[in-house]
Write a protein that holds these residues in place. Structure first.
Motif, PDB file in Angstrom:
ATOM      1  N   GLY A 152       0.817  -1.204   0.000  1.00  0.00           N
ATOM      2  CA  GLY A 152       0.000   0.000   0.000  1.00  0.00           C
ATOM      3  C   GLY A 152       0.853   1.257   0.000  1.00  0.00           C
ATOM      4  N   SER A 158       5.494   0.969  -2.396  1.00  0.00           N
ATOM      5  CA  SER A 158       5.373   1.385  -0.995  1.00  0.00           C
ATOM      6  C   SER A 158       6.626   2.063  -0.453  1.00  0.00           C
ATOM      7  N   GLY A 170       2.398   3.094   3.614  1.00  0.00           N
ATOM      8  CA  GLY A 170       1.747   1.797   3.514  1.00  0.00           C
ATOM      9  C   GLY A 170       1.053   1.400   4.801  1.00  0.00           C
ATOM     10  N   LEU A 171       0.610   0.167   4.827  1.00  0.00           N
ATOM     11  CA  LEU A 171      -0.159  -0.356   5.950  1.00  0.00           C
ATOM     12  C   LEU A 171       0.766  -0.702   7.108  1.00  0.00           C
ATOM     13  N   ILE A 191      -7.368  -7.946   4.928  1.00  0.00           N
ATOM     14  CA  ILE A 191      -7.066  -6.515   5.057  1.00  0.00           C
ATOM     15  C   ILE A 191      -5.723  -6.204   4.414  1.00  0.00           C
ATOM     16  N   ARG A 194      -5.797  -6.591   0.598  1.00  0.00           N
ATOM     17  CA  ARG A 194      -6.633  -5.549  -0.006  1.00  0.00           C
ATOM     18  C   ARG A 194      -5.862  -4.244  -0.146  1.00  0.00           C
ATOM     19  N   ASN A 195      -4.918  -3.983   0.729  1.00  0.00           N
ATOM     20  CA  ASN A 195      -4.132  -2.752   0.684  1.00  0.00           C
ATOM     21  C   ASN A 195      -2.972  -2.828  -0.298  1.00  0.00           C
ATOM     22  N   SER A 196      -2.708  -3.996  -0.870  1.00  0.00           N
ATOM     23  CA  SER A 196      -1.564  -4.173  -1.758  1.00  0.00           C
ATOM     24  C   SER A 196      -1.978  -4.077  -3.217  1.00  0.00           C
ATOM     25  N   ARG A 197      -1.106  -3.471  -4.018  1.00  0.00           N
ATOM     26  CA  ARG A 197      -1.314  -3.449  -5.465  1.00  0.00           C
ATOM     27  C   ARG A 197      -0.985  -4.810  -6.084  1.00  0.00           C
TER      28      ARG A 197
END
Length: 646
Positions: A152, A158, A170-171, A191, A194-197
């Motif tokens: 993220g 990131s 990022g997360l 979770i 979902r935050n990662s490309r």
């Protein structure tokens, strides 16, 4: 085993350093060797399993990850490579609450006790269980952490080069239980992905790391059950004592008592204009009869203020435990021979010998949350060189000149099928010349890491690797030349964006004791073309058109000793191997090369005259270190710092 009792040391959690009493009976030395070999084998097995089952190029192919084994007092037992810390997990989850099959996860820089430097480094920790007195308890830990492609944040990968807050990077995940007694926490995994490309790669990598560490934990349980917990823990203490004793006798003994100070600099932080971001070490070697024992005190007072951009590193947590083990490998250069140096591991046994002293909060090494940290490699890798330079002043220069610095380069865009891709690479550079040999070419300062194979990248991403060569003349001139960096040329087949997180683009890897600095890092797009341009070393999204070439030249190591004393035949050999050009042979080494390229020769008479002309006259003091021409640009015209003289 040392005859000198270990000084009283406690872990971050307040537990005693040792697992067994100091006066306990020594374990069977054969069993100690068996245990040490078993630990090394399990660590290697864990890393092999990760590399074979992970999915992202950064983990599987570039091997930018580490495994480690720690005892129940959180000491790192293995010493082939550095690793993260168990401290934050033990802080948040008491050992007595852990159960077989548990897997803990974290990447929060500020809640990792200094073991995680930036958010892309994701860490999994698995407790090892064995039976003692009829009850099952935690006896050790297996841990792995690695640099993941994307978690993220503001930019692909990131690592936003212009971040001013960790929230842009990022997360952040504090220590959590990712698996509970063998059951995965699917909500947490959802979770994170979902935050990662790159969600599929991230999920696969995490699964590989968790499974590999669980496998390693099972292997260690077998060892404890076979030999008994008490016997194994006595071996752990013997291993740590041996490391302490070896480093005290073979390494610390080479440093004269006294204090020595040196500093070096990061050159930019991505936010402010380039300037000197100071990292300073005052090294004090104490006497054997010192009240706290013979040791090295590393005092970082004088390190520059916290940067606005992402070059900060949280080094002062857990009494600097991670940073001490990160820096200690530099001391191995004081071993009697290169072969002996290669035999010396760095495990928790070095901790009783190194005392860390940090400045107040608000510096590059003591940043205040939420300061950004994604490019903290600029600081922790520079500190390796600062320690090397400080020790060099104490031992008449018998340390290597400055080594390559880590850098991340990459491209991202859409592939031929219109799907997004991200390719990142950790390209190595040259190591510094040594007092007995040239530096090594194109090495990685991160152990076992490597560049991505051209065949792999060309088959997966829309570009061609047109060349991957040694960068001629990049190694710093010296009696012993610095190692060479890479020159890599990538031709894009589709429009894309280039990214770079790199240092040493202005300041160079320094030379020592008459040796000269190497050449800096440089990226040029469309070289010799109509749109030729130099890209800043901190860059997130430089557009690159289809057909344009990206030329990347990595740093060369610094030279050691006066280049005018390098034997003629070695200079001619370098010219034949195209490591040194004829012009550099003349200008830097005073050697006039004649004859064809395939069989060059030396004009000895002309070279003798030239060396006599180039020899520096006068009696003015000469600096012990050569920082290269970039230093003057950032220092107001000075060619050397006050600490550069001995």
């Amino acid at each position: 085993m040392s005859d000198t009792p270990a000084k009283t040391v406690t872990t971050f959690t307040g537990k005693p350093y040792r697992l067994t009493p100091v006066d306990a009976e020594d374990p069977d030395p054969i069993l100690v060797e068996i245990v040490a070999g078993f630990l090394a084998s399990v660590e290697h097995e864990v890393e092999t399993a990760i590399s074979r089952t992970s999915r992202s190029p950064m983990i599987r192919d570039a091997h930018d990850f580490r495994a480690g084994i720690h005892d129940r007092n959180l000491r790192k037992l293995t010493g082939r490579s550095y690793s993260a810390l168990v401290h934050p997990v033990a802080r948040d989850f008491p050992l007595e609450t852990m159960r077989p099959g548990d897997v803990f996860f974290h990447n929060d820089v500020y809640l990792s006790e200094g073991g995680i430097g930036h958010l892309p480094d994701l860490c999994v920790t698995v407790p090892v269980f064995a039976t003692r007195d009829g009850a099952e308890e935690v006896v050790a830990f297996v841990q792995a952490f690695g640099h993941h492609d994307d978690i993220g944040g503001g930019v692909p990968g990131s690592m936003p080069s212009h971040a001013t807050s960790v929230f842009e990077e990022g997360l952040m995940v504090p220590p959590i239980k990712l698996w509970d007694q063998g059951v995965r926490n699917e909500s947490a995994l959802r979770i994170m992905t979902r935050n990662s490309r790159m969600p599929d790669s991230l999920a696969a990598d995490l699964d590989a790391e968790c499974s590999a560490c669980l496998m390693g934990a099972r292997r260690l349980t077998e060892m404890f059950e076979r030999y008994g917990v008490e016997s194994i823990e006595s071996c752990f203490d013997a291993m740590m004592d041996a490391t302490t004793d070896i480093y005290r006798r073979e390494i610390l003994s080479q440093i004269p008592e006294g204090s020595y100070v040196w500093e070096d600099y990061a050159e930019h932080d991505g936010v402010d204009e380039p300037r000197l971001h100071t990292q300073r070490i005052t090294l004090t070697k104490t006497a054997p009869d010192d009240v706290d024992g013979e040791r090295l005190i590393l005092d970082f007072t004088g390190t520059g203020p916290q940067a606005a951009g992402p070059i900060n590193h949280c080094g002062d947590y857990a009494d600097g435990n991670f940073l001490a083990k990160w820096l200690a490998p530099i001391l191995r250069n004081l071993a009697a021979t290169p072969e002996r140096m290669a035999e010396l591991d760095v495990n928790e046994g070095i901790i009783p010998l190194i005392e860390m002293r940090f400045p107040e909060k608000g510096t590059l090494l003591t940043p205040v949350f939420p300061a950004p940290t994604n490019a903290r490699t600029f600081v922790i890798l520079r500190l390796l060189g600062v320690l090397a330079g400080t020790v060099a002043k104490a031992v008449d220069g018998n340390m290597p000149a400055d080594q390559e610095t880590i850098r991340y380069t990459g491209v991202y865009g859409d592939d031929a099928d219109g799907k997004p891709y991200l390719m990142r690479e950790v390209l190595g550079g040259g190591s510094g010349g040594r007092h007995y040999a040239d530096g090594e070419d194109t090495i990685h300062v991160v152990p076992d890491s490597r560049n991505l194979p051209s065949e792999f990248t060309e088959s997966r991403f829309p570009f061609l690797v047109e060349a991957l060569d040694l960068a001629c003349d990049s190694g710093g001139p010296g009696r012993y030349r610095g190692g060479l960096g890479y020159e890599k040329r990538i031709r894009m087949l589709k429009d894309a964006h280039f990214m770079s997180i790199a240092d040493r683009s202005i300041l160079a890897c320094w030379g020592v004791k008459g040796g000269k600095a190497g050449t800096p890092f440089q990226v040029t797009i469309d070289p010799d073309g109509p749109h030729e341009r130099t890209v800043d070393a901190l860059c997130d999204d430089e557009p690159v058109a289809a057909g344009e070439i990206i030329r990347i030249r990595t740093t060369g190591g610094g030279g050691w000793g006066d280049p005018l004393t390098r034997p003629y035949d070695e200079v001619v050999r370098d010219v034949r191997w195209r490591k040194v050009s004829r012009a550099a042979a003349r200008d830097s080494y005073g050697v006039v090369v004649t004859g064809p390229d395939e069989d060059p020769a030396v004009d000895v008479a002309a070279s003798d005259r030239l060396r006599e002309q180039l020899a520096r006259p006068g009696d003015e003091p000469r600096p012990f270190f050569d920082r290269g021409p970039g230093y003057a640009r950032l220092s107001g015209g000075r060619t050397s710092a006050e600490v550069d003289f001995v």
